[in-house]
Design an enzyme around this catalytic site. Structure first.
Site, PDB file in Angstrom:
ATOM      1  N   ARG A   2       0.820  -1.197   0.000  1.00 20.97           N
ATOM      2  CA  ARG A   2       0.000   0.000   0.000  1.00 20.97           C
ATOM      3  C   ARG A   2       0.870   1.270   0.000  1.00 20.97           C
ATOM      4  NH1 ARG A   2      -2.084   3.179   4.188  1.00 20.97           N
ATOM      5  NH2 ARG A   2      -1.550   1.758   5.829  1.00 20.97           N
ATOM      6  N   ARG A   6       3.088   7.010  -2.596  1.00 15.69           N
ATOM      7  CA  ARG A   6       3.196   8.193  -1.729  1.00 15.69           C
ATOM      8  C   ARG A   6       4.598   8.783  -1.666  1.00 15.69           C
ATOM      9  NH1 ARG A   6       0.370   8.366   3.999  1.00 15.69           N
ATOM     10  NH2 ARG A   6       1.509   6.447   4.408  1.00 15.69           N
ATOM     11  N   ARG A  15      -1.938  13.573  -7.642  1.00 11.32           N
ATOM     12  CA  ARG A  15      -2.970  13.156  -6.709  1.00 11.32           C
ATOM     13  C   ARG A  15      -3.906  14.311  -6.323  1.00 11.32           C
ATOM     14  NH1 ARG A  15      -6.007  13.009  -3.098  1.00 11.32           N
ATOM     15  NH2 ARG A  15      -5.819  12.113  -1.014  1.00 11.32           N
ATOM     16  N   ASP A  51      -9.097   1.809  -2.214  1.00 12.30           N
ATOM     17  CA  ASP A  51      -8.917   1.764  -0.763  1.00 12.30           C
ATOM     18  C   ASP A  51      -9.889   0.732  -0.194  1.00 12.30           C
ATOM     19  OD1 ASP A  51      -7.372   3.518   1.429  1.00 12.30           O
ATOM     20  OD2 ASP A  51      -9.265   2.821   2.252  1.00 12.30           O
ATOM     21  N   TYR A 128     -13.130  -0.012  11.561  1.00 11.59           N
ATOM     22  CA  TYR A 128     -13.291   1.401  11.188  1.00 11.59           C
ATOM     23  C   TYR A 128     -14.733   1.859  11.353  1.00 11.59           C
ATOM     24  CZ  TYR A 128      -8.569   1.813   9.234  1.00 11.59           C
ATOM     25  OH  TYR A 128      -7.217   1.882   9.081  1.00 11.59           O
TER      26      TYR A 128
END
Ligand code: CP3
Length: 330
Positions: A2, A6, A15, A51, A128
């Site tokens: 993941r 970035r 992005r 995601d 979550y």
């Protein structure tokens, strides 16, 4: 792993600053963001830019991903009435952009770079929805699983169905492997994992299994759970950096391939140290053909892309268990 993107300036440039869910909903952008780390690093597989909260967000549960924080929920899941907010996913209607992204990628990726689709495992998504934001204690989640077991299983069952539908749609659109992320399962005792989580993850793998499609299962801090997680039905077990790869092998069934497990934070050290740590992972694998080299968790934004590129080069040069040289990435 993941967030490989970035660390890349080209990722940050493209992005934008909006919510990541908007970037994911733009199939051309999501395709390009998937390709960036493949181009830059020359890795052997691509992971879909999406995601784990995309399906729950798409059915209108009220979830967003806050930059620097992670998933946040407007009205967390607290009671039986909230089950109604978790209707089945209709991929063509609810997440058509995910399917378009997958199709674009099948078109644009080199033929020898398979696309990995993925979903959040029921437990990690449930955590979550119940906590409403990332948690360090998972207090509400554990209170619900122990305090209202029927509600817990009803929630997990719906989340398993969402993962199944999402994964099938990704495979139908052309993904060649899938990964089920149970990132936070490591907060559970083996007893709780077996009773409250394993049956639901098993349901996902049983439903999604297709001949020739590898299914990877991964969680953080799951050293004590590796054997149980490996019994859920995945064909490849992901290992974080806390368990030496040779020790991990003793905890899963004979011959089960492993994915992992260089500590991503070590990649912030000077190259000599990173090279030594990379070679240590390879040495612990000891030539076993069932090894997918990877980081033990996600890439931190601070990491130097140049170092990550060198890791990939080193693994390509020294890591082939069968001794076959890799094609020149150029
Ligand atoms: O590598 C990739 O870019 C593939 C796409 C991908 C993302 N999330 C995009 C993303 C994948 C495979 C995920 C999975 C995911 N999302 C997991 C499971 C895997 C794991 O690492 O444990 C989890 C737990 C999430 C939830 C989530 N989304 C978190 C905790 C965060 C971090 C928040 C932050 O900013 O630190 C996100 C945001 C996120 N998802 C980013 C990316 C590229 C980074 C921030 C951004 O660009 O908005």
């Amino acid at each position: 792993m993941r967030q490989a993107g970035r660390s890349l300036p080209e990722y940050r440039a493209l992005r934008g600053s909006g919510t990541i869910l908007d970037a994911i909903a733009d199939a051309d952008l999501a395709c390009e963001l998937t390709l960036q780390p493949v181009r830059r690093y020359g890795v052997d597989a691509a992971i879909l830019y999406s995601d784990i909260v995309v399906p729950v967000a798409a059915i209108g549960f009220g979830v967003d991903v806050a930059p620097g924080t992670g998933p946040v929920v407007d009205q967390p899941f607290t009671s039986t009435a909230d089950l109604q907010r978790l209707r089945p996913l209709e991929p063509d209607v609810d997440t058509p952009y995910v399917l378009d992204t997958v199709r674009n990628l099948v078109r644009d990726l080199p033929a020898d770079v398979p696309l990995i689709g993925f979903a959040g495992a029921p437990f990690t998504v449930a955590s979550y929805l119940i906590e409403g934001k990332p948690s360090r204690t998972w207090l509400r989640t554990k209170a619900m699983m122990h305090g209202d077991e029927p509600l817990w299983h009803a929630l997990m069952d719906r989340l398993a169905d969402l993962a199944i539908t999402s994964l099938h749609s990704q495979l139908d659109a052309g993904a060649r492997a899938i990964q089920l992320f149970d990132s936070w399962a490591g907060c559970l005792s083996p007893m709780d994992y077996e009773r409250f989580v394993l049956p639901h993850s098993r349901k996902v793998f049983d439903a999604v299994a297709r001949p020739g499609v590898p299914m990877i299962h991964f969680g953080v801090d799951t050293g004590e759970l590796l054997g149980l997680m490996a019994s859920a039905g995945a064909t490849v077990m992901g290992v974080d950096w806390r368990v030496p790869l040779d020790a991990a092998r003793t905890r899963v069934p004979d011959g089960m391939p492993l994915q992992g497990n260089l500590d991503p934070a070590v990649c912030a050290a000077p190259w000599d140290a990173v090279a030594a740590a990379t070679r240590d992972v390879l040495a612990r694998n000891a030539g076993n053909p069932g090894h997918v080299f990877n980081l033990g968790h996600g890439v931190m934004p601070e990491l130097d892309p140049g170092i990550l590129e060198q890791v990939v080069e080193l693994v390509h040069a020294e890591g082939r268990a069968d001794g076959v040289a890799n094609a020149d990435p150029a």
